[in-house]
Scaffold this motif. Sequence first.
Motif, PDB file in Angstrom:
ATOM      1  N   ASP A 162     128.580  37.908  71.862  1.00 30.59           N
ATOM      2  CA  ASP A 162     129.495  36.688  71.858  1.00 30.59           C
ATOM      3  C   ASP A 162     129.344  36.093  70.173  1.00 30.59           C
ATOM      4  O   ASP A 162     130.161  35.275  70.071  1.00 30.59           O
ATOM      5  N   GLN A 163     128.605  36.724  69.787  1.00 26.82           N
ATOM      6  CA  GLN A 163     128.507  36.357  68.043  1.00 26.82           C
ATOM      7  C   GLN A 163     129.128  37.180  67.338  1.00 26.82           C
ATOM      8  O   GLN A 163     129.350  38.618  67.694  1.00 26.82           O
ATOM      9  N   GLY A 164     130.270  36.645  66.384  1.00 23.59           N
ATOM     10  CA  GLY A 164     130.971  37.293  65.526  1.00 23.59           C
ATOM     11  C   GLY A 164     130.724  37.212  64.300  1.00 23.59           C
ATOM     12  O   GLY A 164     129.910  36.264  63.582  1.00 23.59           O
ATOM     13  N   TYR A 165     131.529  38.181  63.224  1.00 26.19           N
ATOM     14  CA  TYR A 165     131.164  37.993  61.877  1.00 26.19           C
ATOM     15  C   TYR A 165     132.427  38.261  61.026  1.00 26.19           C
ATOM     16  O   TYR A 165     133.276  38.732  61.792  1.00 26.19           O
ATOM     17  N   HIS A 166     132.578  37.798  59.882  1.00 25.60           N
ATOM     18  CA  HIS A 166     133.805  38.111  59.119  1.00 25.60           C
ATOM     19  C   HIS A 166     133.427  39.782  58.675  1.00 25.60           C
ATOM     20  O   HIS A 166     134.707  40.239  58.451  1.00 25.60           O
ATOM     21  N   ALA A 167     132.440  39.953  58.232  1.00 25.66           N
ATOM     22  CA  ALA A 167     132.305  41.366  57.617  1.00 25.66           C
ATOM     23  C   ALA A 167     131.128  41.948  58.221  1.00 25.66           C
ATOM     24  O   ALA A 167     130.192  41.125  58.659  1.00 25.66           O
ATOM     25  N   ILE A 168     131.427  43.450  58.517  1.00 26.93           N
ATOM     26  CA  ILE A 168     130.384  44.242  59.199  1.00 26.93           C
ATOM     27  C   ILE A 168     130.248  45.553  58.745  1.00 26.93           C
ATOM     28  O   ILE A 168     131.471  46.183  58.229  1.00 26.93           O
ATOM     29  N   GLU A 169     129.344  46.169  58.103  1.00 30.67           N
ATOM     30  CA  GLU A 169     129.224  47.409  57.849  1.00 30.67           C
ATOM     31  C   GLU A 169     127.973  48.274  58.510  1.00 30.67           C
ATOM     32  O   GLU A 169     127.001  47.683  58.246  1.00 30.67           O
TER      33      GLU A 169
END
Length: 379
Positions: free
Chosen positions: A353-360
């Motif tokens: 349920d946790q999100g982020y703007h950027a992921i790599e």
Amino acid sequence: MNRPTLDLPARLRNGRSMRRLGLVTLTALALTVPPFGATADAAPSGPSGQPAAKAFAGNWKQSVLDPDQNFRGLAAVSRSQAWVSGESLTGGKAKVFRTTDSGKTWKDVTPPGTEGLSFRDVEVNGKVAHVLAIGPGQDSRIYRSTDGGATWAETFRNTDEAAFYDCMAFYPGGQRGLAVSDPVDGKLRILATTDAGRSWKVLPNEGMPASDNEYGFAASGDCLTTVGNTAFLITGGSKSRALRSDDGGLTWTASDNRIPAGESAGGFAGDFADQRHGIAVGGDFADPTDVQDTASYTTDGRTWTGGISLTHVGEDVSFLGGPWTAVAAGDYRGSTGTSLTTDGGRTWTRVSDQGYHAIECLPGGVCWAAGRKGAVARG
């Protein structure tokens, strides 16, 4: 123009449409994130029967570097090294941070004179790092460092008020790179370097399809990406397309990326495991809770299959080293979450349920993430 309240998209600072998204409500991030279900030892098979890359194992280790920063730029160099870039939520400096010890500590390596700028993209190739500031006219700039961020040189400053740069990407090896601007004279503008970012020039636009009111979104720095000698550009606005160039950005072919278009909608980011297998994610920043048709995929690098839904807005996506396993994330006005695919983007499972703007992500299941209120995470 006066700076807006903290929840307004950054694009509104310049009197334009919502597509620049950026400043978000300052809701505190949880310090732990539910694991991603599939363990690092799992290696499911993809649709062709080939082994998939190891899935992300979760177990986030998260820290807050600077609660005044909204991070949308992210470069995952290795398991131990990553860079993030952002913008101030109160009008201060746009900052850059670097870690070399797997996120245990971070060093502020911000260039001088960055007050009021918005660093939406950071790219690292060997010892050379670049950060892109977005915005109209001279707000769009590129800085370059060859010493781990100890010193910086400004290598590009946009002087065309009609241009607004969104994303940047380098080809393997780091000698050649591209940056994309919103349309100028009816076509997306491409900026290019052939000397590892020491200098930049605007490319001729004869090979760019017409693109009035079509643009890249500066959601995560990944509206423009490269794989091998191919560059891909994911767009939204009046058209939601995937543009492909195999000649260094001189000519482009366009196809529908199958994510619905709109003034604040379309494809926001893409990633490619190779020149054939890719995934695009997006949504609508005007209605981020509408999560239908927020992802699509290609298996030939040219035609796209859509009708695929995440359970959250898709701001970024990253493969984990193979063509089948990838992670998508988003976090915008209540549309928040992280999802995993192990079949090349055909189906997705909400794993956090946790999100982020950027992921790599890196091969082996290690992922880095960055987001609002100065949050960075590794898992």
